[in-house]
Design an enzyme around this catalytic site. Sequence first.
Site, PDB file in Angstrom:
ATOM      1  N   ARG A  69       0.862  -0.849   0.163  1.00 18.78           N
ATOM      2  CA  ARG A  69      -0.129  -0.112   0.285  1.00 18.78           C
ATOM      3  C   ARG A  69       0.719   1.479   0.435  1.00 18.78           C
ATOM      4  O   ARG A  69       0.642   2.275  -1.187  1.00 18.78           O
ATOM      5  CB  ARG A  69      -1.192   0.267   0.930  1.00 18.78           C
ATOM      6  CG  ARG A  69      -1.393  -1.158   1.079  1.00 18.78           C
ATOM      7  CD  ARG A  69      -2.651  -1.208   1.955  1.00 18.78           C
ATOM      8  NE  ARG A  69      -4.182  -2.180   1.252  1.00 18.78           N
ATOM      9  CZ  ARG A  69      -4.674  -3.152   2.655  1.00 18.78           C
ATOM     10  NH1 ARG A  69      -4.799  -2.613   3.944  1.00 18.78           N
ATOM     11  NH2 ARG A  69      -5.005  -4.200   2.429  1.00 18.78           N
ATOM     12  N   GLU A  86     -13.597 -12.456  12.122  1.00 16.27           N
ATOM     13  CA  GLU A  86     -13.414 -12.344  10.477  1.00 16.27           C
ATOM     14  C   GLU A  86     -13.696 -13.438   9.454  1.00 16.27           C
ATOM     15  O   GLU A  86     -12.617 -13.798   9.752  1.00 16.27           O
ATOM     16  CB  GLU A  86     -12.491 -11.281  10.781  1.00 16.27           C
ATOM     17  CG  GLU A  86     -12.534 -10.530   8.965  1.00 16.27           C
ATOM     18  CD  GLU A  86     -11.513  -9.377   8.818  1.00 16.27           C
ATOM     19  OE1 GLU A  86     -10.408  -9.586   9.373  1.00 16.27           O
ATOM     20  OE2 GLU A  86     -11.429  -8.921   7.824  1.00 16.27           O
ATOM     21  N   LYS A 109     -16.896  -9.781  12.391  1.00 18.13           N
ATOM     22  CA  LYS A 109     -16.393  -9.042  10.845  1.00 18.13           C
ATOM     23  C   LYS A 109     -16.676  -9.831   9.885  1.00 18.13           C
ATOM     24  O   LYS A 109     -15.838 -10.004   9.447  1.00 18.13           O
ATOM     25  CB  LYS A 109     -14.525  -8.347  11.438  1.00 18.13           C
ATOM     26  CG  LYS A 109     -14.659  -7.472  10.661  1.00 18.13           C
ATOM     27  CD  LYS A 109     -13.221  -6.728  10.575  1.00 18.13           C
ATOM     28  CE  LYS A 109     -12.305  -6.372  10.095  1.00 18.13           C
ATOM     29  NZ  LYS A 109     -10.794  -5.477  10.508  1.00 18.13           N
ATOM     30  N   SER A 123     -14.174  -3.745   5.217  1.00 19.44           N
ATOM     31  CA  SER A 123     -14.650  -2.477   3.559  1.00 19.44           C
ATOM     32  C   SER A 123     -14.106  -3.640   2.271  1.00 19.44           C
ATOM     33  O   SER A 123     -14.594  -3.091   1.015  1.00 19.44           O
ATOM     34  CB  SER A 123     -13.612  -1.407   3.533  1.00 19.44           C
ATOM     35  OG  SER A 123     -12.146  -1.594   3.308  1.00 19.44           O
ATOM     36  N   GLY A 124     -13.267  -4.684   2.329  1.00 19.58           N
ATOM     37  CA  GLY A 124     -12.922  -5.248   1.667  1.00 19.58           C
ATOM     38  C   GLY A 124     -12.568  -4.731   0.118  1.00 19.58           C
ATOM     39  O   GLY A 124     -12.589  -6.027  -0.972  1.00 19.58           O
ATOM     40  N   GLY A 125     -12.435  -4.041  -0.371  1.00 20.32           N
ATOM     41  CA  GLY A 125     -11.468  -3.479  -1.769  1.00 20.32           C
ATOM     42  C   GLY A 125     -12.855  -2.706  -2.019  1.00 20.32           C
ATOM     43  O   GLY A 125     -12.884  -2.297  -3.503  1.00 20.32           O
ATOM     44  N   ARG A 162      -9.133  -0.295   4.402  1.00 23.53           N
ATOM     45  CA  ARG A 162      -8.263   0.639   3.848  1.00 23.53           C
ATOM     46  C   ARG A 162      -9.533   1.461   3.450  1.00 23.53           C
ATOM     47  O   ARG A 162      -8.988   2.927   3.157  1.00 23.53           O
ATOM     48  CB  ARG A 162      -8.561  -0.108   1.967  1.00 23.53           C
ATOM     49  CG  ARG A 162      -7.216  -0.691   1.790  1.00 23.53           C
ATOM     50  CD  ARG A 162      -7.780  -2.212   0.805  1.00 23.53           C
ATOM     51  NE  ARG A 162      -8.131  -3.239   1.904  1.00 23.53           N
ATOM     52  CZ  ARG A 162      -9.011  -4.502   1.109  1.00 23.53           C
ATOM     53  NH1 ARG A 162      -8.225  -4.577   0.245  1.00 23.53           N
ATOM     54  NH2 ARG A 162      -9.626  -5.102   1.514  1.00 23.53           N
TER      55      ARG A 162
HETATM   56  P1  13P Z   1     -10.721  -3.667   4.376  1.00 24.06           P
HETATM   57  O1  13P Z   1     -11.628  -2.753   5.186  1.00 24.06           O
HETATM   58  O2  13P Z   1      -9.737  -2.813   4.078  1.00 24.06           O
HETATM   59  O3  13P Z   1     -10.856  -5.330   4.014  1.00 24.06           O
HETATM   60  O4  13P Z   1      -9.711  -4.375   5.607  1.00 24.06           O
HETATM   61  C1  13P Z   1     -10.655  -5.016   6.941  1.00 24.06           C
HETATM   62  C2  13P Z   1      -8.923  -6.016   7.677  1.00 24.06           C
HETATM   63  O5  13P Z   1      -9.272  -5.535   8.538  1.00 24.06           O
HETATM   64  C3  13P Z   1      -9.075  -6.916   6.623  1.00 24.06           C
HETATM   65  O6  13P Z   1      -8.638  -8.284   7.962  1.00 24.06           O
END
Ligand code: 13P
Length: 341
Positions: free
Chosen positions: A34, A178, A220, A262-264, A293
Site C-alpha cells: 500500500r 472475521e 466482522k 471494507s474489502g476493496g 482501506r
Molecule cells: P479492509 O477494510 O481493507 O477490507 O480491511 C479490514 C481488515 O481488517 C482485513 O483483515
Amino acid sequence: MTAATDLDQLAFHLTRPGHGILAADESTGTIEKRFTACGISCSEETRRDYRTLLFTSPRFAEAIAGVILYEETLFQKAADGDPMVRVLERQSVVPGIKVDKGAKPLAGYPGETVTEGLDGLRERLARYHEAGARFTKWRAVIAIAEGLPTSGALEANAEALARYAALAQEQGFVPIVEPEVLMDGDHDIDRCAGVTERTLRAVFAALARHRVRLEAMILKPNMVVDGKKHPRRSPPETVAERTLGVLRRAVPAAVPAVAFLSGGQSPEEATRNLDAMNRLGPHPWRLSFSFARALQEDAMRAWAGRTENVVRAQAAFARRAACNALATQGRYDGADNTSAA
Ligand code: 13P
C-alpha cells in the site's frame, strides 16, 4: 443465560453508536504494497510515523473506539518515546491485536486457504494482554470461483476461527471473528449472498461447538456486494437489503455487534452501504465498521510519506472517520455535511 461480563461490556463499548474500529493491523508485506502504491518507502520508521499520524489525528476518539494493531506496533514506541499503546490509551481508545499468522494454501484444496496461527496462541495471547491489548482479530479468507468455496475449506476455516475465539475469551479478550468472502471475481451479488450465508452458518455452528460466548464477540463479515469484475455495482439500498437478509438468517441475536470490513470497496461506497443498513434499523445487532482501506485510503495518499503533508492527511482521516461515525447511526448525508469536513 449467565450474567453480563466485562467482555460483554467491552464488545458493546467498541461498537457503541457513533463509533467503530480502525483496522491498522496490516502485516509488513501488506502495508509495503500500500505504501509503494502511494510512493512511500517502507521501513519500521515510516510505519511508525504513519500509524502515529493516524492515532493522533484530530478528534480521533470521537469516532474510533478501538484500533487493531499489528504485533510490531503493539510493542513499538512513537517518535517521542511514548509506547504506541499509551498514545491510544491516553485517548481512551482500546488497543487490539491481530493474532492470526495469515492464510496459507490448504493442502488438498487447490485455490483455497486456511488461516494459521493456533499453535502457541495461548502463550502469545498472554504476552499481548500484558502489553495492553484487550481485543483480538483473526481473519479467514473465502474465495469465490467456479466450484469454490468447497465445504471442506469452509469447515477448516470455521473450525480455526472458533478455536481462536474460544482461546481469546479464555485469555480475557473480546475476539473479532472475521470470515471474509472476497470481492475478487466476476460473480454477482446473489452469488456473494449465497456464499456469505453458507460461510456464516458454518462459522456459527463451529462457535457453538467450541462454546464461544456470543455476547462477548464481534462479527466482522464482508458486506454482500457484486464481485469486483462484475459489470454492475448494486446501489446501497440493494447491498443493505441483501446483507441484512443474510445476517438475519445466519447471525444469532445474542451477538452484540457486526463491524464490517471494507474489502476493496471505495471509502465512499463502504460508508454509504453501512449508512443504508442503519437506516433500515433497528436491528438485533449494532452495525458498525472495522475498516482498514476505506478509513485509511485518503489519508495515506495525502501523506505520501512527507512531513509537510501530515496535517492534511490527518484532516482526511478525521473526515472519513466522521462520515463512518454518522453511518453507524444512519445519519450520513454525503462527505461535505460532516462536522469534520
Ligand atoms: P479492509 O477494510 O481493507 O477490507 O480491511 C479490514 C481488515 O481488517 C482485513 O483483515
